[in-house]
Design a protein around this motif. Sequence first.
Motif, PDB file in Angstrom:
ATOM      1  N   ASP A  27      -7.741  48.792  15.209  1.00  0.00           N
ATOM      2  CA  ASP A  27      -8.361  47.867  14.251  1.00  0.00           C
ATOM      3  C   ASP A  27      -7.312  46.874  13.765  1.00  0.00           C
ATOM      4  N   LEU A  28      -7.722  45.611  13.688  1.00  0.00           N
ATOM      5  CA  LEU A  28      -6.808  44.540  13.301  1.00  0.00           C
ATOM      6  C   LEU A  28      -7.044  44.131  11.844  1.00  0.00           C
ATOM      7  N   PRO A  29      -6.011  43.658  11.168  1.00  0.00           N
ATOM      8  CA  PRO A  29      -6.167  43.212   9.775  1.00  0.00           C
ATOM      9  C   PRO A  29      -6.747  41.809   9.664  1.00  0.00           C
ATOM     10  N   PHE A  30      -7.175  41.236  10.766  1.00  0.00           N
ATOM     11  CA  PHE A  30      -7.765  39.896  10.763  1.00  0.00           C
ATOM     12  C   PHE A  30      -8.690  39.782  11.963  1.00  0.00           C
ATOM     13  N   SER A  31      -9.416  38.689  12.036  1.00  0.00           N
ATOM     14  CA  SER A  31     -10.370  38.451  13.122  1.00  0.00           C
ATOM     15  C   SER A  31      -9.892  37.276  13.971  1.00  0.00           C
ATOM     16  N   ILE A  32     -10.132  37.374  15.293  1.00  0.00           N
ATOM     17  CA  ILE A  32      -9.750  36.321  16.239  1.00  0.00           C
ATOM     18  C   ILE A  32     -11.008  35.798  16.913  1.00  0.00           C
ATOM     19  N   ALA A  33     -11.187  34.497  16.918  1.00  0.00           N
ATOM     20  CA  ALA A  33     -12.320  33.863  17.593  1.00  0.00           C
ATOM     21  C   ALA A  33     -11.784  32.934  18.686  1.00  0.00           C
ATOM     22  N   LEU A  34     -12.451  32.944  19.836  1.00  0.00           N
ATOM     23  CA  LEU A  34     -12.081  32.054  20.942  1.00  0.00           C
ATOM     24  C   LEU A  34     -12.975  30.822  20.896  1.00  0.00           C
ATOM     25  N   LYS A  35     -12.376  29.713  20.530  1.00  0.00           N
ATOM     26  CA  LYS A  35     -13.133  28.465  20.430  1.00  0.00           C
ATOM     27  C   LYS A  35     -13.318  27.835  21.800  1.00  0.00           C
ATOM     28  N   ASP A  36     -12.257  27.826  22.605  1.00  0.00           N
ATOM     29  CA  ASP A  36     -12.346  27.203  23.927  1.00  0.00           C
ATOM     30  C   ASP A  36     -11.266  27.788  24.830  1.00  0.00           C
ATOM     31  N   PHE A  37     -11.586  27.900  26.116  1.00  0.00           N
ATOM     32  CA  PHE A  37     -10.628  28.361  27.120  1.00  0.00           C
ATOM     33  C   PHE A  37     -10.545  27.304  28.207  1.00  0.00           C
ATOM     34  N   ARG A  38      -9.321  26.919  28.555  1.00  0.00           N
ATOM     35  CA  ARG A  38      -9.115  25.880  29.566  1.00  0.00           C
ATOM     36  C   ARG A  38      -8.171  26.386  30.642  1.00  0.00           C
ATOM     37  N   MET A  39      -8.467  25.993  31.866  1.00  0.00           N
ATOM     38  CA  MET A  39      -7.617  26.383  32.987  1.00  0.00           C
ATOM     39  C   MET A  39      -7.401  25.188  33.902  1.00  0.00           C
ATOM     40  N   GLU A  40      -6.154  24.999  34.310  1.00  0.00           N
ATOM     41  CA  GLU A  40      -5.801  23.925  35.233  1.00  0.00           C
ATOM     42  C   GLU A  40      -5.435  24.552  36.569  1.00  0.00           C
ATOM     43  N   ALA A  98       2.047  39.584  17.486  1.00  0.00           N
ATOM     44  CA  ALA A  98       2.157  38.471  18.433  1.00  0.00           C
ATOM     45  C   ALA A  98       0.938  38.476  19.346  1.00  0.00           C
ATOM     46  N   ILE A  99       0.290  37.326  19.463  1.00  0.00           N
ATOM     47  CA  ILE A  99      -0.908  37.185  20.300  1.00  0.00           C
ATOM     48  C   ILE A  99      -0.508  36.390  21.542  1.00  0.00           C
ATOM     49  N   TYR A 100      -0.545  37.053  22.700  1.00  0.00           N
ATOM     50  CA  TYR A 100      -0.130  36.439  23.960  1.00  0.00           C
ATOM     51  C   TYR A 100      -1.352  36.091  24.814  1.00  0.00           C
ATOM     52  N   GLN A 101      -1.222  34.998  25.571  1.00  0.00           N
ATOM     53  CA  GLN A 101      -2.206  34.682  26.600  1.00  0.00           C
ATOM     54  C   GLN A 101      -1.807  35.459  27.849  1.00  0.00           C
ATOM     55  N   SER A 102      -2.537  36.525  28.160  1.00  0.00           N
ATOM     56  CA  SER A 102      -2.115  37.400  29.254  1.00  0.00           C
ATOM     57  C   SER A 102      -2.863  37.133  30.551  1.00  0.00           C
ATOM     58  N   ASP A 103      -4.172  36.901  30.480  1.00  0.00           N
ATOM     59  CA  ASP A 103      -4.925  36.686  31.721  1.00  0.00           C
ATOM     60  C   ASP A 103      -6.259  36.033  31.374  1.00  0.00           C
ATOM     61  N   PHE A 104      -7.139  36.011  32.337  1.00  0.00           N
ATOM     62  CA  PHE A 104      -8.483  35.488  32.127  1.00  0.00           C
ATOM     63  C   PHE A 104      -9.424  36.236  33.057  1.00  0.00           C
ATOM     64  N   LYS A 126      -3.008  27.142  37.847  1.00  0.00           N
ATOM     65  CA  LYS A 126      -1.719  26.544  37.517  1.00  0.00           C
ATOM     66  C   LYS A 126      -1.294  26.898  36.103  1.00  0.00           C
ATOM     67  N   SER A 127      -2.204  26.774  35.162  1.00  0.00           N
ATOM     68  CA  SER A 127      -1.939  27.142  33.780  1.00  0.00           C
ATOM     69  C   SER A 127      -3.273  27.363  33.086  1.00  0.00           C
ATOM     70  N   PHE A 128      -3.240  28.158  32.025  1.00  0.00           N
ATOM     71  CA  PHE A 128      -4.449  28.365  31.244  1.00  0.00           C
ATOM     72  C   PHE A 128      -4.060  28.610  29.795  1.00  0.00           C
ATOM     73  N   GLU A 129      -4.946  28.208  28.892  1.00  0.00           N
ATOM     74  CA  GLU A 129      -4.661  28.298  27.477  1.00  0.00           C
ATOM     75  C   GLU A 129      -5.945  28.515  26.694  1.00  0.00           C
ATOM     76  N   SER A 130      -5.777  29.018  25.473  1.00  0.00           N
ATOM     77  CA  SER A 130      -6.928  29.354  24.636  1.00  0.00           C
ATOM     78  C   SER A 130      -6.768  28.725  23.259  1.00  0.00           C
ATOM     79  N   ASP A 131      -7.852  28.170  22.761  1.00  0.00           N
ATOM     80  CA  ASP A 131      -7.905  27.684  21.383  1.00  0.00           C
ATOM     81  C   ASP A 131      -8.481  28.805  20.522  1.00  0.00           C
ATOM     82  N   LEU A 132      -7.669  29.311  19.594  1.00  0.00           N
ATOM     83  CA  LEU A 132      -8.059  30.444  18.762  1.00  0.00           C
ATOM     84  C   LEU A 132      -8.232  30.021  17.314  1.00  0.00           C
ATOM     85  N   VAL A 133      -9.043  30.785  16.614  1.00  0.00           N
ATOM     86  CA  VAL A 133      -9.217  30.616  15.173  1.00  0.00           C
ATOM     87  C   VAL A 133      -8.987  31.979  14.527  1.00  0.00           C
ATOM     88  N   ILE A 134      -7.977  32.073  13.654  1.00  0.00           N
ATOM     89  CA  ILE A 134      -7.632  33.313  12.963  1.00  0.00           C
ATOM     90  C   ILE A 134      -8.296  33.303  11.591  1.00  0.00           C
TER      91      ILE A 134
END
Length: 647
Positions: free
Chosen positions: A234-247, A288-294, A255-263
């Motif tokens: 259980d986390l002390p906060f909530s994480i929302a995924l607003k958008d996911f992009r991949m190049e 620490a919140i890492y972008q690990s995969d998709f 090539k690369s991928f990234e996530s727009d998060l809202v804490i």
Amino acid sequence: MRFAVSMLSLLGIASVIGTVLKQNQVYEDYIIKFGQFWFQSFEKIGLFDVYHSLWFLVILLFLVISTSLCVTRNSPMMLKELKAFKEGATEKSLRAFEHKKNYEIPYDHAATKEKLLSFLSAKNFRYKLKAHPDGSELIAAKAGSYQRLGYILTHAAIVVICFGGLLDGNLPLKIQELLGHKKIETLDIPVGEVAKISRLSPGNPSFRANMTLNEGAAGNTAFVRIRDGYLVQDLPFSIALKDFRMENYATGQPKSFESDLVITDPALAQPIATTIRVNHPFTYKGIAIYQSDFQDGGTNLDFNVFNLFNSETQKLSGAIFSKSDLGAGAHALKVEFNDFRLFNILNLSPDGKGKPRNVGPNITYKLRDQQGQAREYVTYMQPMQIEGQYYFISGMRETVQDEFHYLRIPADEDGSLESFMQFKSVMLNSTYYPEIAHRLASATFGNKFDDATKTQFEQSVVQLLQTFAKGGYTHLAEAIEKRVPPAQREKAAQTYVKMINAAGFEAYSMGLAAAKLPALKLNNVKNSEKSQRLVLDSLNAFSDTFFYGAPYYLQLAHYEQKQASGLQLTKSPGQFWVYLGSALLVLGIFSMFYVRERRIWLLIKPSAYVNINHSQVLFAMASNRKNLDFEQEFKLYSEQLQPLLTA
């Protein structure tokens, strides 16, 4: 000491294993890779989670205690040595040194002392003076004494690094598990149904967990993978995924991928919006919140479903991670959609030396029967070009340990399955057999033979088609073994195959005609080779459908892709200590290997043989490492003192 070194060596080997061998993977993956025997052997000694195994943590604890005692016991003595100038050395002991030299100096004591102190200061030696009752005076000097700090720093670094490892090893969780206060959950159940005994509180001091979020979704729990199960963090906060992009590269590879998060946190006046990408995490409240995969986030799928053993077709819709039904009654199947991949990079060149290319989307799914037995399938949406011909490809395997066996269905000129499905319908419909046999008889005999011969030939063709329609070439081979003497089997097989090929050509043409498509012509020389290959490939595909393991072929017609971001959440209080210990280790090793401790003693005595205003100087030098550098340094100082004291 030897035991401690052995433990350090064991830790080094274990760390190499933990780096090379992927940790905390699904146990089925390890079984597939290593086999049941080695999987059980590795699992017993904890190689699949080396850094959290009990024996690894016990070794760390031993090294912390043992090395701490060693540092506590030896540091005072080393610090005392570091401060000491050893000004109590006697003339007798100095004359016993291997590296020494005497000088007769035409100066009095004060002048000689001044020149020697200037020399030592120029060489960055610190010194201390001690006068003797007989009028002599000893100058004890040293440089590089901080080399001894290297031993203290190195041993302290081991303590600090091992302490950091213990913090991140989550030893309290191990103790709770041994006492029965925590239990690993092994069932795949909704996160809300996981019992409290299998959950970790937000105050858990150390963890490494994973979270998967679909676009637009939010969550406040993550999963800690442990052995063959998991714990819910259980986390002390909530994480929302607003958008996911991949190049992607031009080949289709990511090539690369990234996530727009809202804490979101009740302690915050307003949510925090941030973007993470590979190797660029975001840290909040020590996590620490890492972008690990998709992965797929529930892509919507639409299929054209072809029944391989009749002419029926139907539509089917579903989504990744959902299930659908096919058929009815005892033969009903459950379709489990497991994965969708938009890009697939394959090398389809015959020699394997060609350039890999993107062959388009594919879908992985399972067909499960009423008894619960399932086969796994992977089907590609677009036809692939193999050796100049385009094929629709679908693979099947009985278990995850098996390799996929592929069905290749030739595509027609429009790049579709329609022509083959029409051909398949004709080959399975016995009402077409007399017409096929009649066409073959007319093309083979013309007017050269009587009607009785043609009728007998036509009956043979019909019987041959009936045999082929029950199991393809395999069933035909079994029929030959039962009915034909061994000496004649090879010739009979060649004859039957020629007849099947000719019948297949007619069946293909009849199927096209039934669908109101342009029919193949036997006398069309221009397209003869291409048409023959198309028919042969169709016959091979028809024969292989009997081993496809399912009566349905699912052709992906349309998809609406949805993606999910894979996040790794790490709370690592030991990280600071490991970095600090690493810095201490670098400083300690540098001090031990690159800083040399050198000591110089200069004993000034009044000359007893020349003049009362002259002096004698005894120069002695020592080092903790007597190597070539020290020999050269002693020679240099000896030569530099000679003109200085005699000028």
